[in-house]
Design an enzyme around this catalytic site. Structure first.
Site, short mmCIF file in Angstrom:
data_model
loop_
_atom_site.label_atom_id
_atom_site.label_comp_id
_atom_site.label_asym_id
_atom_site.label_seq_id
_atom_site.Cartn_x
_atom_site.Cartn_y
_atom_site.Cartn_z
N SER A 180 44.31 75.30 11.47
CA SER A 180 45.35 75.19 10.45
C SER A 180 45.72 73.72 10.30
O SER A 180 45.47 72.91 11.21
CB SER A 180 46.58 76.00 10.88
OG SER A 180 47.69 75.72 10.03
N TYR A 193 52.91 78.58 17.15
CA TYR A 193 51.75 78.68 16.25
C TYR A 193 51.00 77.36 16.21
O TYR A 193 49.76 77.33 16.28
CB TYR A 193 52.24 79.07 14.85
CG TYR A 193 51.13 79.15 13.82
CD1 TYR A 193 50.31 80.27 13.74
CD2 TYR A 193 50.91 78.10 12.93
CE1 TYR A 193 49.29 80.35 12.79
CE2 TYR A 193 49.90 78.17 11.98
CZ TYR A 193 49.09 79.30 11.92
OH TYR A 193 48.08 79.36 10.99
#
Length: 307
Positions: A180, A193
């Site tokens: 990401s 995350y």
């Protein structure tokens, strides 16, 4: 005399290294102008995790349309069946679906055995499954943090241990992992995350080096692609915020899948979505850290915490 000879050898090796690096730079510039031709995936067995919805589902549909045999893994059995049925409605395409909690090692190994028996050896592996609760660190429960790492990180290890041996044996395959933008830039409200996606980046780089060191006698023909998407409009980004909406709006699922499939077919090692974010990161990391903070404050983009 021996020391002089060793010094000469080191100097020659250094010159050779510089020449090779110069070649790589020139080739890189050339490839910016004339990209590598996209390789065929016809007949390849492509295993994708998280195919019940979002990017995973669109990847399954895309690879099937390109002539690949698609293996769909998801803990969401109903959504996964819909993806498989949508592919198999076209008589010329083929997909197989398996319910699998990728965070459970025993379940992954059990499903891997079924896949080998019923479909064959996986040749393209795409680790896509992931979760992203948007909370401040102190509002994350211990169970939530563990679950994030179980799915976003440890699942990669179990998938690799299950499907990588056949690739190593044949020295053939391709591994794709979705990290990401949060795996190259830290962001508030998604601290666990971010940590998990930074881990995926390190995992892919280290695993590639390990396999390369095991294949020094012959070229490694197992390719690696790590993808760093910006916020994708799949439902995970529930409360996005951005100052410049035209520049930093959510990436569509189609746009993300277009980039991922193209990167895999061109053997691209790393790519961000949009592509410029990777280069922005490289440039900013060469500057004082305060410059990164100033750019982040200027762009004012990220995710608000869930209530």
């Amino acid at each position: 005399m021996v020391q002089v000879w060793e010094a000469v050898l080191v100097l020659l090796d250094t010159l050779l290294l510089l020449l090779k690096m110069l070649y790589d730079i020139v080739l890189g510039i050339y490839r910016l102008c004339i990209p590598v031709e996209e390789k065929s995936v016809i007949g390849e067995i492509v295993l994708i995790t998280g195919t019940g919805h979002g990017i995973g589902k669109e990847l399954a549909l895309r690879y099937a349309s390109l002539g690949a045999i698609v293996v769909c893994l998801d803990v969401n059995e109903e959504g996964n069946k819909e993806t498989v049925n949508e592919i198999n409605q076209n008589g010329t395409l083929k997909a197989y679906g398996y319910k699998c909690d990728v965070s459970n090692r025993e379940e992954v190994l059990k499903v891997a055995k079924k896949v080998k028996e019923e479909v064959g050896d996986v040749t393209i592996l795409i680790n896509n499954a992931g979760i992203m609760p948007c909370l401040t660190l102190m509002n994350h429960t211990p169970e939530q943090i563990k679950r994030i790492f179980d799915i976003n990180v440890l699942a990669h290890f179990w998938i690799f241990q299950a499907f990588l041996p056949s690739m190593i044996q044949r020295n053939y395959g391709h591994i794709v992992a979705l990290s990401s933008i949060a795996g190259i830039f830290g962001q508030c409200n998604i601290v666990p995350y971010c940590a998990s996606k930074f881990a995926v980046r390190g995992l892919m780089e280290a695993l590639y080096e390990e396999l390369r060191s095991m294949n020094k006698e012959k070229p490694l023909n197992i390719k690696f692609t790590t993808v760093y998407p910006y916020m994708v409009n799949t439902g995970l980004c529930k409360n996005p915020c951005y100052r410049f909406k035209n520049l930093l709006s959510l990436v569509s699922t189609k746009q993300a899948v277009d980039v991922i499939v193209k990167a895999q077919r061109q053997n691209t090692k790393e790519i961000s979505i949009p592509a410029y974010w990777r280069y922005v990161n490289i440039i900013l990391r060469c500057l004082p850290f305060t410059c990164i903070e100033r750019v982040k404050d200027f762009l004012d983009a990220g995710l608000n915490a869930e209530c």
